[in-house]
Design an enzyme around this catalytic site. Structure first.
Site, PDB file in Angstrom:
ATOM      1  N   CYS A  48       0.700  -1.081  -0.119  1.00  0.00           N
ATOM      2  CA  CYS A  48       0.022  -0.254   0.177  1.00  0.00           C
ATOM      3  C   CYS A  48       0.772   0.957   0.347  1.00  0.00           C
ATOM      4  O   CYS A  48       0.980   2.314  -0.692  1.00  0.00           O
ATOM      5  CB  CYS A  48      -0.621   0.458   1.315  1.00  0.00           C
ATOM      6  SG  CYS A  48      -1.409  -1.568   1.494  1.00  0.00           S
ATOM      7  N   LYS A  51       3.537   1.624  -3.546  1.00  0.00           N
ATOM      8  CA  LYS A  51       2.317   2.454  -4.252  1.00  0.00           C
ATOM      9  C   LYS A  51       1.582   3.370  -4.339  1.00  0.00           C
ATOM     10  O   LYS A  51       1.286   3.991  -4.946  1.00  0.00           O
ATOM     11  CB  LYS A  51       1.040   0.814  -3.602  1.00  0.00           C
ATOM     12  CG  LYS A  51       0.279   0.573  -5.695  1.00  0.00           C
ATOM     13  CD  LYS A  51      -1.027   1.621  -4.748  1.00  0.00           C
ATOM     14  CE  LYS A  51      -1.354   1.611  -3.824  1.00  0.00           C
ATOM     15  NZ  LYS A  51      -2.326   0.068  -3.368  1.00  0.00           N
ATOM     16  N   TYR A 180      -7.091  -5.662  -7.897  1.00  0.00           N
ATOM     17  CA  TYR A 180      -6.817  -3.742  -7.349  1.00  0.00           C
ATOM     18  C   TYR A 180      -4.814  -3.909  -8.432  1.00  0.00           C
ATOM     19  O   TYR A 180      -4.641  -3.215  -8.554  1.00  0.00           O
ATOM     20  CB  TYR A 180      -6.326  -4.255  -6.124  1.00  0.00           C
ATOM     21  CG  TYR A 180      -7.387  -4.050  -4.599  1.00  0.00           C
ATOM     22  CD1 TYR A 180      -7.912  -3.240  -4.570  1.00  0.00           C
ATOM     23  CD2 TYR A 180      -8.938  -5.176  -5.015  1.00  0.00           C
ATOM     24  CE1 TYR A 180      -9.049  -2.758  -3.789  1.00  0.00           C
ATOM     25  CE2 TYR A 180      -9.781  -5.423  -4.264  1.00  0.00           C
ATOM     26  CZ  TYR A 180      -9.954  -4.042  -3.769  1.00  0.00           C
ATOM     27  OH  TYR A 180     -11.270  -4.041  -2.936  1.00  0.00           O
ATOM     28  N   GLU A 184      -4.020  -0.906 -10.583  1.00  0.00           N
ATOM     29  CA  GLU A 184      -3.434   0.257  -9.888  1.00  0.00           C
ATOM     30  C   GLU A 184      -2.024  -0.089 -10.941  1.00  0.00           C
ATOM     31  O   GLU A 184      -1.587   1.165 -11.058  1.00  0.00           O
ATOM     32  CB  GLU A 184      -3.134  -0.610  -8.581  1.00  0.00           C
ATOM     33  CG  GLU A 184      -4.400  -0.207  -7.508  1.00  0.00           C
ATOM     34  CD  GLU A 184      -3.894  -0.004  -6.156  1.00  0.00           C
ATOM     35  OE1 GLU A 184      -5.114   0.761  -5.860  1.00  0.00           O
ATOM     36  OE2 GLU A 184      -3.480  -0.811  -6.011  1.00  0.00           O
TER      37      GLU A 184
HETATM   38  P1  NDP Z   1      -7.092  -9.945  -6.689  1.00  0.00           P
HETATM   39  O1  NDP Z   1      -7.971 -11.064  -6.432  1.00  0.00           O
HETATM   40  O2  NDP Z   1      -7.427  -8.335  -6.923  1.00  0.00           O
HETATM   41  O3  NDP Z   1      -7.266 -10.027  -8.459  1.00  0.00           O
HETATM   42  C1  NDP Z   1      -6.433 -11.275  -9.001  1.00  0.00           C
HETATM   43  C2  NDP Z   1      -6.441 -11.216 -10.409  1.00  0.00           C
HETATM   44  O4  NDP Z   1      -5.999 -11.582 -10.916  1.00  0.00           O
HETATM   45  C3  NDP Z   1      -8.134 -11.374 -10.937  1.00  0.00           C
HETATM   46  O5  NDP Z   1      -8.394 -10.500 -11.661  1.00  0.00           O
HETATM   47  C4  NDP Z   1      -7.741 -12.710 -11.887  1.00  0.00           C
HETATM   48  O6  NDP Z   1      -9.536 -13.187 -12.546  1.00  0.00           O
HETATM   49  C5  NDP Z   1      -6.965 -13.127 -12.209  1.00  0.00           C
HETATM   50  N1  NDP Z   1      -5.781 -14.412 -12.004  1.00  0.00           N
HETATM   51  C6  NDP Z   1      -6.232 -15.133 -10.674  1.00  0.00           C
HETATM   52  N2  NDP Z   1      -5.623 -16.143 -11.283  1.00  0.00           N
HETATM   53  C7  NDP Z   1      -5.557 -16.147 -12.696  1.00  0.00           C
HETATM   54  C8  NDP Z   1      -4.893 -16.862 -13.500  1.00  0.00           C
HETATM   55  N3  NDP Z   1      -4.631 -18.390 -13.470  1.00  0.00           N
HETATM   56  N4  NDP Z   1      -5.008 -17.237 -15.204  1.00  0.00           N
HETATM   57  C9  NDP Z   1      -5.300 -15.380 -14.750  1.00  0.00           C
HETATM   58  N5  NDP Z   1      -5.500 -14.381 -14.959  1.00  0.00           N
HETATM   59  C10 NDP Z   1      -5.374 -14.747 -12.693  1.00  0.00           C
HETATM   60  O7  NDP Z   1      -5.905  -9.936  -6.042  1.00  0.00           O
HETATM   61  P2  NDP Z   1      -4.468  -8.755  -6.454  1.00  0.00           P
HETATM   62  O8  NDP Z   1      -3.902  -9.750  -6.286  1.00  0.00           O
HETATM   63  O9  NDP Z   1      -4.854  -7.856  -7.725  1.00  0.00           O
HETATM   64  O10 NDP Z   1      -4.809  -8.284  -5.044  1.00  0.00           O
HETATM   65  C11 NDP Z   1      -4.624  -9.333  -3.614  1.00  0.00           C
HETATM   66  C12 NDP Z   1      -4.924  -8.431  -2.939  1.00  0.00           C
HETATM   67  O11 NDP Z   1      -4.651  -7.755  -2.319  1.00  0.00           O
HETATM   68  C13 NDP Z   1      -6.012  -7.820  -3.292  1.00  0.00           C
HETATM   69  O12 NDP Z   1      -7.658  -8.877  -3.681  1.00  0.00           O
HETATM   70  C14 NDP Z   1      -7.086  -6.696  -2.426  1.00  0.00           C
HETATM   71  O13 NDP Z   1      -8.057  -7.378  -1.402  1.00  0.00           O
HETATM   72  C15 NDP Z   1      -5.708  -6.322  -1.804  1.00  0.00           C
HETATM   73  N6  NDP Z   1      -5.340  -5.188  -2.511  1.00  0.00           N
HETATM   74  C16 NDP Z   1      -5.498  -3.840  -1.622  1.00  0.00           C
HETATM   75  C17 NDP Z   1      -5.825  -2.739  -2.084  1.00  0.00           C
HETATM   76  C18 NDP Z   1      -6.598  -1.434  -1.660  1.00  0.00           C
HETATM   77  O14 NDP Z   1      -7.145  -1.846  -0.901  1.00  0.00           O
HETATM   78  N7  NDP Z   1      -6.218  -0.656  -2.765  1.00  0.00           N
HETATM   79  C19 NDP Z   1      -4.261  -2.819  -3.369  1.00  0.00           C
HETATM   80  C20 NDP Z   1      -3.045  -3.585  -3.793  1.00  0.00           C
HETATM   81  C21 NDP Z   1      -4.101  -4.635  -3.064  1.00  0.00           C
HETATM   82  P3  NDP Z   1     -10.953 -12.863 -12.164  1.00  0.00           P
HETATM   83  O15 NDP Z   1     -11.370 -11.806 -11.718  1.00  0.00           O
HETATM   84  O16 NDP Z   1     -11.198 -13.339 -13.185  1.00  0.00           O
HETATM   85  O17 NDP Z   1     -10.695 -14.354 -11.176  1.00  0.00           O
END
Ligand code: NDP
Length: 464
Positions: A48, A51, A180, A184
């Site tokens: 966070c 970033k 997210y 971002e």
């Molecule tokens: P997210 O769960 O938000 O997103 C993961 C993404 O990866 C989704 O779009 C998912 O697709 C995709 N995905 C997962 N597996 C595969 C795969 N095998 N092949 C292709 N695409 C895939 O995770 P992030 O890594 O972005 O962030 C992790 C967590 O950190 C978030 O859940 C959030 O809670 C937290 N975070 C919060 C922030 C904030 O508050 N501003 C900032 C950054 C992180 P699909 O949607 O189709 O499942």
């Protein structure tokens, strides 16, 4: 009664672990905390905080573009990546020192070591080979980026961890994922002048967010010049002789770029923790299973934060840690409250959201009133920036309670925090209407949308 070295031993010095250790120390408990990397965890060290600093840096390109509309001639500009990294690192050092001092002041034993269980009450400190015992143990080891090891060539890719330490700013990048982190970072890299592609397997970015929010942000990102490719994944990634990466997409196209960043979710940090010596149960993803109070199936072992894979957000981990403390040490059992968590995505424009999406509210309520406004924020008018702002309130027509609030545009994250209070208090739309506007602001729109844009009756969209 058995005597232990510590009343509480915390494994993991992130947001949840540090808060629990500090407060338990303040209560006079004998507390130890082991952290293998740096104090502060993902949020402070490689999440966070850095970033958000990168987001600020990346916004300057638009500030410079907008300046002439307000009469400023900016002249030639240049961006220096090493300066940003050095300043960011200095700030992280400062914050880490504050975390350490807070623990120190509360007499927490800080142990710079990886720790793992050797039995249900015993923890091995790998740096010294010493074993310590504790009456209560809290696991707060967080999560780590999913490395997507099934993808041929995944070893050539970076994750968010690497993005904070790149030696040089790439000229081009593909960021994979639609959550997210991917959204971002795609905006950060674009703002810093990197030719940026976002590759997402689904139909539209930000699965789980309100549909209007998803549409609005995706369209705005495309209009800015970010290449958003949906419904595709990588087939493989190869490193060429010149060091650049060649990525084959499932649609058949090959893209050559300087970097590929995977932002495909995060996995709980339980590997090598020795949980098999404790009997603590995990789910299929490796997340520690806890009850409503963050207690595992082993009575004296608790877990909070991302390692439990409930809601992966810093304030949630901190809240869980405080509930743990009340429950375990103050004889005041409190369950973490996950209702109406306000959250922000620091995309550009940013998103602020709290409560239900329209789709979720449709499932829960027979009739909804939906209030929606799309307008150009005042700041964008003189610079001639076409970017619009979106505000949306979702109201249960029966009780008039506002059950969802969604904003896309400048300041949306800040607005979400305050909307979070209003929604937590179960404010009605009439109370929103009775609230005097703050003028001239963008946020005033939230209290001046008097007529619904449409209704949703039993799942069907209807006229207002
Ligand atoms: P997210 O769960 O938000 O997103 C993961 C993404 O990866 C989704 O779009 C998912 O697709 C995709 N995905 C997962 N597996 C595969 C795969 N095998 N092949 C292709 N695409 C895939 O995770 P992030 O890594 O972005 O962030 C992790 C967590 O950190 C978030 O859940 C959030 O809670 C937290 N975070 C919060 C922030 C904030 O508050 N501003 C900032 C950054 C992180 P699909 O949607 O189709 O499942």
């Amino acid at each position: 009664m058995a005597s232990y070295d510590y009343d509480l031993f915390v494994i993991g010095g992130g947001s949840g672990g540090v808060r629990a250790a500090r407060l338990a120390g303040a209560m006079g408990k004998r507390v130890g905390l082991a952290e293998e990397y740096r104090m502060g965890g993902t949020c402070v060290i490689r999440g966070c905080v850095p970033k958000k600093l990168f987001v600020y840096a990346s916004q300057y390109s638009e500030h410079f573009e907008d300046a002439p509309g307000y009469g400023w001639s900016v002249g030639e500009t240049a961006f220096d990546w090493p300066t940003l990294l050095a300043n960011k690192d200095a700030e992280i050092d400062r914050l880490e020192a504050i975390y350490r001092k807070g623990l120190d002041t509360n007499k927490v034993d800080i142990i710079d070591s990886r720790a793992s269980f050797v039995s249900a009450h015993e923890v091995l400190l790998e740096a010294t080979g010493k074993t310590v015992t504790a009456e209560t143990i809290l696991v707060a080891t967080g999560g780590r980026p999913n490395l997507h090891e099934a993808l041929p060539g995944h070893e050539h890719c970076i994750t968010s961890n690497g993005a904070f330490h790149l030696e040089t700013l790439p000229k081009s990048i593909i960021v994979a994922g639609g959550g997210y982190i991917a959204v971002e970072f795609a905006n950060i890299f674009h703002g810093l002048g990197v030719d940026t592609t976002l590759l997402y397997r689904g139909v539209k970015i930000l699965n789980g967010f309100d549909e209007d929010v998803r549409d609005h942000l995706q369209e705005t990102m495309i209009a800015k010049g970010i290449n958003v490719i949906c419904h595709q994944v990588f087939e493989n990634i190869e490193r060429r002789a010149d060091g650049r990466l060649e990525a084959l997409l499932s649609g058949g196209e090959t893209k050559t770029v300087d970097q590929v960043m995977l932002a495909l979710g995060r996995v709980p940090n339980t590997a090598g923790l020795g949980l098999e010596h404790t009997g603590v149960e995990m789910d299929r993803s490796g997340a520690i299973i806890v009850d409503d109070y963050s207690r595992t199936n082993v009575d004296h072992i608790w877990a909070v934060g991302d390692v439990t894979d409930r809601v992966q957000l810093t304030p949630v981990a901190i809240h869980e840690a405080m509930c743990f403390l009340e429950t375990a040490f103050k004889d005041n059992p409190i369950k973490p409250d996950y209702e109406a968590i306000a959250t922000a995505v620091f995309s550009q424009p940013e998103i602020g959201t709290v409560g239900l999406t329209e789709a979720q509210a449709t499932e829960r309520y027979a009739e909804l009133e939906v209030y929606k406004a799309v307008f150009r924020p005042m700041h964008n008018i003189l610079p001639g920036r076409n970017e619009k702002m979106l505000m949306k309130l979702i109201v249960d027509a029966d009780s008039r309670v506002v059950v969802g609030a969604h904003v896309v545009g400048p300041g949306a994250g800040e607005m979400a925090q305050l909307l979070g209070i209003a929604l937590k208090a179960r404010s009605t739309k009439d109370q929103f209407d009775a609230t005097m506007a703050v003028h001239p602001t963008a946020a005033e729109e939230l209290v001046t949308m008097y007529q619904p844009s449409y209704r949703v009756r039993n799942g069907e969209k209807a006229a207002a």
